[in-house]
Write an enzyme that holds these catalytic residues in place. Structure first.
Site, mmCIF file in Angstrom:
data_model
loop_
_atom_site.group_PDB
_atom_site.id
_atom_site.type_symbol
_atom_site.label_atom_id
_atom_site.label_comp_id
_atom_site.label_asym_id
_atom_site.label_seq_id
_atom_site.Cartn_x
_atom_site.Cartn_y
_atom_site.Cartn_z
ATOM 1 N NE ARG A 1 61.180 -13.746 91.695
ATOM 2 C CZ ARG A 1 62.324 -13.141 91.396
ATOM 3 N NH1 ARG A 1 63.017 -12.536 92.337
ATOM 4 N NH2 ARG A 1 62.767 -13.111 90.149
ATOM 5 C CG HIS B 1 62.810 -6.986 93.571
ATOM 6 N ND1 HIS B 1 61.842 -7.873 93.193
ATOM 7 C CD2 HIS B 1 63.976 -7.528 93.136
ATOM 8 C CE1 HIS B 1 62.383 -8.894 92.558
ATOM 9 N NE2 HIS B 1 63.691 -8.693 92.512
HETATM 10 P P1 NDP Z 1 69.942 -21.015 90.630
HETATM 11 O O1 NDP Z 1 68.988 -21.685 89.715
HETATM 12 O O2 NDP Z 1 71.364 -20.896 90.224
HETATM 13 O O3 NDP Z 1 69.908 -21.726 92.064
HETATM 14 C C1 NDP Z 1 68.742 -22.181 92.647
HETATM 15 C C2 NDP Z 1 69.102 -23.006 93.881
HETATM 16 O O4 NDP Z 1 67.900 -23.394 94.537
HETATM 17 C C3 NDP Z 1 69.847 -24.285 93.528
HETATM 18 O O5 NDP Z 1 70.841 -24.555 94.487
HETATM 19 C C4 NDP Z 1 68.750 -25.340 93.599
HETATM 20 O O6 NDP Z 1 69.217 -26.647 93.925
HETATM 21 C C5 NDP Z 1 67.926 -24.802 94.736
HETATM 22 N N1 NDP Z 1 66.557 -25.327 94.697
HETATM 23 C C6 NDP Z 1 65.599 -25.142 93.756
HETATM 24 N N2 NDP Z 1 64.480 -25.812 94.064
HETATM 25 C C7 NDP Z 1 64.733 -26.446 95.237
HETATM 26 C C8 NDP Z 1 63.989 -27.312 96.064
HETATM 27 N N3 NDP Z 1 62.739 -27.671 95.744
HETATM 28 N N4 NDP Z 1 64.571 -27.801 97.170
HETATM 29 C C9 NDP Z 1 65.848 -27.457 97.499
HETATM 30 N N5 NDP Z 1 66.614 -26.631 96.746
HETATM 31 C C10 NDP Z 1 66.061 -26.139 95.645
HETATM 32 O O7 NDP Z 1 69.322 -19.575 90.918
HETATM 33 P P2 NDP Z 1 70.074 -18.219 91.337
HETATM 34 O O8 NDP Z 1 70.993 -18.528 92.469
HETATM 35 O O9 NDP Z 1 70.617 -17.531 90.155
HETATM 36 O O10 NDP Z 1 68.820 -17.357 91.844
HETATM 37 C C11 NDP Z 1 68.011 -17.833 92.901
HETATM 38 C C12 NDP Z 1 66.783 -16.966 93.053
HETATM 39 O O11 NDP Z 1 67.100 -15.718 93.630
HETATM 40 C C13 NDP Z 1 66.070 -16.578 91.749
HETATM 41 O O12 NDP Z 1 65.269 -17.624 91.264
HETATM 42 C C14 NDP Z 1 65.249 -15.386 92.198
HETATM 43 O O13 NDP Z 1 64.015 -15.838 92.718
HETATM 44 C C15 NDP Z 1 66.064 -14.795 93.328
HETATM 45 N N6 NDP Z 1 66.691 -13.528 92.922
HETATM 46 C C16 NDP Z 1 66.344 -12.399 93.602
HETATM 47 C C17 NDP Z 1 66.929 -11.202 93.297
HETATM 48 C C18 NDP Z 1 66.564 -9.982 94.048
HETATM 49 O O14 NDP Z 1 66.856 -8.883 93.602
HETATM 50 N N7 NDP Z 1 65.977 -10.100 95.214
HETATM 51 C C19 NDP Z 1 67.915 -11.071 92.222
HETATM 52 C C20 NDP Z 1 68.203 -12.296 91.566
HETATM 53 C C21 NDP Z 1 67.609 -13.480 91.922
HETATM 54 P P3 NDP Z 1 70.219 -27.431 92.934
HETATM 55 O O15 NDP Z 1 71.525 -26.674 93.005
HETATM 56 O O16 NDP Z 1 70.317 -28.777 93.536
HETATM 57 O O17 NDP Z 1 69.586 -27.373 91.568
HETATM 58 C C1 OXD Z 2 65.939 -11.504 89.377
HETATM 59 C C2 OXD Z 2 65.439 -10.439 90.176
HETATM 60 O O1 OXD Z 2 65.331 -12.562 89.351
HETATM 61 O O2 OXD Z 2 65.815 -9.293 89.922
HETATM 62 O O3 OXD Z 2 66.988 -11.325 88.750
HETATM 63 O O4 OXD Z 2 64.697 -10.650 91.120
#
Ligand code: NDP
Ligand code: OXD
Length: 313
Positions: free
Chosen positions: A228, A276
């Site tokens: 983000r 994005h």
């Molecule tokens: P998940 O919830 O599956 O994974 C999140 C990961 O972040 C987990 O490994 C989690 O750790 C880790 N995490 C969260 N908070 C912390 C912290 N404070 N310290 C260390 N690690 C942390 O999410 P997704 O993989 O599905 O998506 C991740 C992000 O990607 C979304 O939230 C979104 O912001 C972004 N995104 C962007 C897109 C784009 O088009 N640019 C598309 C889709 C998503 P743990 O495994 O230990 O819980």
């Molecule tokens: C998502 C994104 O969160 O598109 O899926 O950024």
């Protein structure tokens, strides 16, 4: 007959039609109504949302669950009036995963193979060859090892790169070093030639890619931010690039979207701006996951990918 309200004011009419077609093809008895013309709201069971207007969900007294159109849910959780009792389900979709893996591989290879150097050489009509390092000599750090970060880490490791990842809880992923905690974050940043951010936006992760984080990365490192925009402190990034400490950045997400036309990122020679678009949620695949959860709910089974409100993702 279950009723779903589609509440996504920034999504245009063509994409909305794709969503309705995909949802009803997967579940013919589902009625989909598009906000704001979705009365009577008392008969709506589910809401599928992307950046819903704050407070709007209070209008639906019998809502059973809210589905996010995106994997990130900060756009839903930022609503101060979001009913506390409602389960919130985030998007986990195979096309989002494959799209993100493709994009991260594309940009990691772009930097690994020194493409910014060749692009600069071309502008100056310079013919100069450079040896490429071995992938094993290139250290890639992935912040966030969830659905998307985990898949990207596996794919990058499969090409032979030296991969580390950072998550809240320790991970066992073949070929990927697991780092946790603040010390683990800095260990990873210090060793990574290419840092990929795939974290959710939460109070713990906001602004974490700042001058201190960039300063910890090795000189000449690259950043790929697909998490983000609010993970990155914009001015600190520009400073790190202008000073020559960082060599380049690929940015797919921004504090304000669309990126304002006056923003310095657009014209910065070391920044690639993507609107994005690293991975989009495709209605034809994502609708299946929404419908699967609706069916689960209707059959009294637990839904999948329910957000832990305490952790914010
Ligand atoms: P998940 O919830 O599956 O994974 C999140 C990961 O972040 C987990 O490994 C989690 O750790 C880790 N995490 C969260 N908070 C912390 C912290 N404070 N310290 C260390 N690690 C942390 O999410 P997704 O993989 O599905 O998506 C991740 C992000 O990607 C979304 O939230 C979104 O912001 C972004 N995104 C962007 C897109 C784009 O088009 N640019 C598309 C889709 C998503 P743990 O495994 O230990 O819980
Ligand atoms: C998502 C994104 O969160 O598109 O899926 O950024």
């Amino acid at each position: 007959m279950p009723v779903l309200a589609f509440i996504a004011p920034t999504i245009d009419a063509d994409e909305t039609r794709l969503w309705i077609a995909a949802l009803t093809a997967s579940m013919p008895d589902l009625e989909v109504r598009v906000w704001p013309k979705d009365a009577p709201k008392e008969t709506v069971d589910f809401a599928l949302v992307w950046r819903q207007p704050p407070g709007v969900l209070l209008d639906y007294p019998y809502l059973k669950a809210v589905f996010s159109l995106g994997a990130g849910v900060e756009h839903v959780l930022s609503d101060p009036h979001l009913p506390r009792h409602l389960p919130l389900v985030r998007m986990v979709d195979p096309s989002l995963r494959s799209g993100m893996v493709e994009f991260v591989l594309l940009r990691v290879l772009h930097y690994h193979r020194d493409m910014p150097i060749f692009e600069a050489q071309q502008r100056q009509r310079t013919w100069k060859q450079h040896f490429q390092p071995l992938p094993t000599e290139r250290r890639v750090g992935i912040l966030g090892l969830g659905e998307l970060g985990g898949a990207c880490a596996r794919a990058v490791a499969a090409l032979g790169f030296d991969v580390g990842g950072w998550s809240r809880r320790k991970k066992e992923i073949a070929g990927v070093r697991s780092h946790t905690g603040e010390d683990g974050l800095f260990e990873l940043l210090e060793r990574s030639h290419i840092v990929v951010c795939l974290l959710p936006l939460t109070p713990d992760t906001e602004d974490m890619l700042d001058a201190t984080a960039f300063g910890a990365m090795p000189r000449g490192a690259y950043l790929i931010n697909v998490g983000r925009g609010r993970h990155v402190v914009d001015d600190d990034l520009i400073e790190a690039l202008d000073s020559g400490h960082l060599a380049g950045a690929t940015l797919d997400v921004f504090r304000t979207e669309p990126l304002t036309s006056a923003h310095a990122f657009w014209t910065h020679p070391k920044i690639t701006v993507i609107p994005h678009n690293s991975a989009l949620t495709l209605p034809r695949t994502a609708a299946l996951t929404v419908v699967d959860n609706i069916r689960r709910h209707l059959h009294g089974e637990p839904m999948q990918n329910v957000v832990d409100r305490k952790n914010g993702y």
